[in-house]
Motif scaffolding. Structure first.
Motif, PDB file in Angstrom:
ATOM      1  N   VAL A   1      26.964  21.326  22.312  1.00 38.11           N
ATOM      2  CA  VAL A   1      27.725  22.501  22.718  1.00 38.11           C
ATOM      3  C   VAL A   1      27.025  23.725  22.129  1.00 38.11           C
ATOM      4  O   VAL A   1      26.836  23.810  20.918  1.00 38.11           O
ATOM      5  CB  VAL A   1      29.179  22.429  22.233  1.00 38.11           C
ATOM      6  CG1 VAL A   1      29.947  23.680  22.629  1.00 38.11           C
ATOM      7  CG2 VAL A   1      29.861  21.182  22.789  1.00 38.11           C
ATOM      8  N   GLU A   2      26.611  24.654  22.980  1.00 39.89           N
ATOM      9  CA  GLU A   2      25.920  25.854  22.523  1.00 39.89           C
ATOM     10  C   GLU A   2      26.764  27.071  22.891  1.00 39.89           C
ATOM     11  O   GLU A   2      27.095  27.269  24.059  1.00 39.89           O
ATOM     12  CB  GLU A   2      24.534  25.954  23.142  1.00 39.89           C
ATOM     13  CG  GLU A   2      23.693  27.078  22.568  1.00 39.89           C
ATOM     14  CD  GLU A   2      22.224  26.968  22.947  1.00 39.89           C
ATOM     15  OE1 GLU A   2      21.726  27.909  23.592  1.00 39.89           O
ATOM     16  OE2 GLU A   2      21.585  25.951  22.602  1.00 39.89           O
TER      17      GLU A   2
ATOM     18  N   THR B   1      37.512  20.851  25.251  1.00 48.49           N
ATOM     19  CA  THR B   1      36.240  20.150  25.099  1.00 48.49           C
ATOM     20  C   THR B   1      35.940  19.827  23.645  1.00 48.49           C
ATOM     21  O   THR B   1      35.400  18.756  23.330  1.00 48.49           O
ATOM     22  CB  THR B   1      35.093  21.005  25.677  1.00 48.49           C
ATOM     23  OG1 THR B   1      35.368  21.288  27.040  1.00 48.49           O
ATOM     24  CG2 THR B   1      33.757  20.278  25.574  1.00 48.49           C
ATOM     25  N   VAL B   2      36.259  20.751  22.746  1.00 49.67           N
ATOM     26  CA  VAL B   2      36.075  20.529  21.304  1.00 49.67           C
ATOM     27  C   VAL B   2      37.464  20.598  20.672  1.00 49.67           C
ATOM     28  O   VAL B   2      37.943  21.674  20.322  1.00 49.67           O
ATOM     29  CB  VAL B   2      35.129  21.579  20.685  1.00 49.67           C
ATOM     30  CG1 VAL B   2      34.891  21.279  19.212  1.00 49.67           C
ATOM     31  CG2 VAL B   2      33.808  21.633  21.445  1.00 49.67           C
TER      32      VAL B   2
ATOM     33  N   ILE C   1      38.734  18.670   8.976  1.00 51.55           N
ATOM     34  CA  ILE C   1      38.254  17.309   8.735  1.00 51.55           C
ATOM     35  C   ILE C   1      37.843  16.689  10.065  1.00 51.55           C
ATOM     36  O   ILE C   1      38.562  16.807  11.059  1.00 51.55           O
ATOM     37  CB  ILE C   1      39.343  16.435   8.083  1.00 51.55           C
ATOM     38  CG1 ILE C   1      39.904  17.122   6.827  1.00 51.55           C
ATOM     39  CG2 ILE C   1      38.785  15.056   7.726  1.00 51.55           C
ATOM     40  CD1 ILE C   1      41.130  16.431   6.251  1.00 51.55           C
ATOM     41  N   ALA C   2      36.695  16.044  10.070  1.00 53.48           N
ATOM     42  CA  ALA C   2      36.219  15.315  11.255  1.00 53.48           C
ATOM     43  C   ALA C   2      35.750  13.933  10.805  1.00 53.48           C
ATOM     44  O   ALA C   2      34.844  13.819   9.980  1.00 53.48           O
ATOM     45  CB  ALA C   2      35.084  16.078  11.933  1.00 53.48           C
ATOM     46  N   LEU C   3      36.392  12.908  11.337  1.00 49.80           N
ATOM     47  CA  LEU C   3      36.064  11.531  10.970  1.00 49.80           C
ATOM     48  C   LEU C   3      35.648  10.724  12.194  1.00 49.80           C
ATOM     49  O   LEU C   3      36.207  10.909  13.285  1.00 49.80           O
ATOM     50  CB  LEU C   3      37.264  10.835  10.327  1.00 49.80           C
ATOM     51  CG  LEU C   3      37.918  11.461   9.089  1.00 49.80           C
ATOM     52  CD1 LEU C   3      39.064  10.587   8.624  1.00 49.80           C
ATOM     53  CD2 LEU C   3      36.911  11.665   7.980  1.00 49.80           C
TER      54      LEU C   3
ATOM     55  N   THR D   1      26.717  16.635  19.631  1.00 52.34           N
ATOM     56  CA  THR D   1      27.603  15.643  20.244  1.00 52.34           C
ATOM     57  C   THR D   1      26.956  14.267  20.095  1.00 52.34           C
ATOM     58  O   THR D   1      25.749  14.166  19.913  1.00 52.34           O
ATOM     59  CB  THR D   1      27.838  15.970  21.735  1.00 52.34           C
ATOM     60  OG1 THR D   1      26.586  16.138  22.390  1.00 52.34           O
ATOM     61  CG2 THR D   1      28.648  17.246  21.877  1.00 52.34           C
ATOM     62  N   PRO D   2      27.723  13.188  20.178  1.00 50.64           N
ATOM     63  CA  PRO D   2      29.162  13.137  20.454  1.00 50.64           C
ATOM     64  C   PRO D   2      29.984  13.669  19.282  1.00 50.64           C
ATOM     65  O   PRO D   2      29.562  13.619  18.135  1.00 50.64           O
ATOM     66  CB  PRO D   2      29.424  11.656  20.692  1.00 50.64           C
ATOM     67  CG  PRO D   2      28.348  10.955  19.904  1.00 50.64           C
ATOM     68  CD  PRO D   2      27.138  11.838  20.011  1.00 50.64           C
ATOM     69  N   LEU D   3      31.172  14.170  19.627  1.00 49.97           N
ATOM     70  CA  LEU D   3      32.061  14.720  18.621  1.00 49.97           C
ATOM     71  C   LEU D   3      32.808  13.601  17.897  1.00 49.97           C
ATOM     72  O   LEU D   3      32.982  12.499  18.433  1.00 49.97           O
ATOM     73  CB  LEU D   3      33.078  15.654  19.275  1.00 49.97           C
ATOM     74  CG  LEU D   3      32.501  16.852  20.028  1.00 49.97           C
ATOM     75  CD1 LEU D   3      33.605  17.546  20.816  1.00 49.97           C
ATOM     76  CD2 LEU D   3      31.834  17.825  19.070  1.00 49.97           C
TER      77      LEU D   3
END
Length: 461
Positions: free
Chosen positions: A247-248, A265-266, A375-377, A349-351
């Motif tokens: 993603v830009e 999307t995010v 937090i991103a897990l 990505t992938p997220l």
């Protein structure tokens, strides 16, 4: 090059001789349009709100902004609508009429700003007609100190759809004015990125502005003045967005433009946007400006840190890519070199499959964070395969909570792991006591952010 001007309520107003530090509010009031007021001078109250015709695909859209923050010269060639342009005393606009008949104004100081924010929502192209069709969050950036919000709410919810032939609705069917290169004493709007980089190479001490939601406060409350402002908010090379693969996000896109373009999307960013300041600020603040200020309490940075984002920095010498986690070097300091700009933000990505954004503040909306946690897990077969945690408000810079990441990675995604990691998270950063919160409170809120996420059931998905 034509003389700079703003079209205000359909009439050209010359900008010739306007100092670079003059904001749009003072310019408009100097033209005799005194409906918009200065309340806070920092974009918090909305008394200064006016409408600007902004691009919306091939159409335009009346977009409310804080006139107290944006430099008047930054609106060169643009089309502005004030409360006086909505209607006349003998022919009120529907928004003005509803505010009047429902008692939505008492002292009247804030009313013109409310009218402009409400008009923007009234003309929103996809707004549903009838009760409930008006999104009350559209006036979340407008404060009233005496009337109370119930009659203002009643006025908003009573609004129907624009009548056929409404000239302000018809105006939205046409394109918005394009960017106009501007070169006057103390202010330049370059024609393109190459022009901007060449100018900054020649004048590396110039101050770069985009939405001016930070710079405008410096001018208004701290009396800051500089020799030269360079406006980059309309540079086409800084306004693109792509979501295929990485993603830009172009650095000159406003936060609301990014939110509209990305949608869900995010998911982590989608969760963040409604908690970031107010719609008026999000219509001005740019993603690049928010990062370049290097504020330790900005809400966007923790989320982007959790997403492992990087920045593409451009100068006359070329481009380089820097991980966001390595961008900040100290309080309000970064690796940006003289003559260098943020061109875009890249999110790989992938997220991550599990994300959350937690903001602790004294008010639920339109407030500065005491603590922000993102937090991103990535959880695979019940085990945390990868963890990224971004923090704001607990150190001189935004930080990655690397000890917490290590306490999560490779362990079962369970209540026991969450509790152990929460204890570690409470010890991250170097929080201080200030007017927003004590160090002890901030530390407690860090750990509780992870516990609360688990308790709400996110960890079981």
């Amino acid at each position: 090059m034509p003389e700079p001007h703003i079209t205000v309520n359909g009439r050209p107003r010359p900008l010739t001789g306007t100092p670079a530090h003059t904001n749009a509010l003072d310019f408009l009031r100097g033209c005799g349009l005194t409906g918009a007021k200065e309340g806070c001078a920092e974009g918090e109250c909305g008394a200064c709100a006016v409408l600007v015709a902004r691009p919306d695909g091939p159409r335009s859209r009346w977009t409310p902004v804080n006139a107290c923050l944006v430099p008047a010269l930054a609106l060169d060639g643009q089309e502005v609508l004030t409360a006086e342009g909505l209607g006349r005393p003998d022919d009120l606009h529907p928004v003005q009429s509803e505010l009047a008949v429902r008692g939505g104004s008492q002292c009247g100081y804030c009313t013109p700003g409310f009218a402009c924010s409400m008009a923007a929502e009234y003309y929103r192209p996809d707004r549903e007609d009838g009760p409930g069709g008006f999104d009350l969050h559209a006036i979340a950036g407008n404060l009233c100190r005496c009337t109370g919000y119930r009659p203002i709410r009643d006025a908003a919810l009573a609004l129907g759809s624009p009548e056929p032939g409404d000239p302000l609705a018809q105006r939205q069917a046409a394109p918005a004015p394009g960017p106009v290169p501007t070169r006057v004493a103390g202010f330049t709007r370059p024609a393109d990125l190459a022009d901007a980089l060449a100018l900054l190479a020649e004048h590396p001490d110039a101050t770069v502005v985009a939405g001016s939601t930070d710079w405008g406060v410096e001018v208004n409350l701290r009396g800051r003045r500089v020799a030269h402002l360079v406006a980059i908010d309309r540079l086409p090379e800084l306004r693109g967005i792509t979501a295929g693969g990485p993603v830009e996000i172009g650095a000159a896109l406003t936060l609301n433009e990014v939110a509209a373009a990305l949608g869900d999307t995010v998911p982590l960013l989608a969760e963040l946007w409604p908690q970031f300041a107010s719609p008026l600020i999000r219509n001005g603040a740019t993603i690049g400006g928010n990062l370049a200020t290097a504020s330790p309490i900005g809400d966007l940075v923790p989320a982007l840190l959790a997403l492992d984002a990087s920045l593409v920095l451009a100068s006359a010498a070329g481009e380089r890519e820097v991980a966001l986690a390595e961008f900040f070097t100290g309080y309000r300091e970064s690796v940006l070199r003289p003559g260098e700009l943020i061109r875009c933000v890249r999110v790989p990505t992938p997220l991550a499959s599990h994300t959350t954004f937690r903001k602790v503040a004294k008010r639920r909306v339109d407030d500065i964070s005491s603590v922000a946690v993102a937090i991103a897990l990535e959880v695979v077969d019940g085990t945390v395969a990868r963890a990224r945690v971004g923090l704001g408000g607990v150190a001189a810079t935004p930080v990655r909570a690397r000890a917490t990441e290590a306490a999560l990675a490779g362990r079962p995604w369970s209540a026991e792991t969450v509790e152990a990691a929460a204890v570690v998270l409470a010890g991250e950063g170097t929080p201080i006591d200030d007017q927003r919160a004590s160090a002890a409170y901030r530390a407690a809120m860090l750990g509780n952010a992870l516990r609360a996420w688990w308790a709400e059931g996110w960890g079981e998905r």
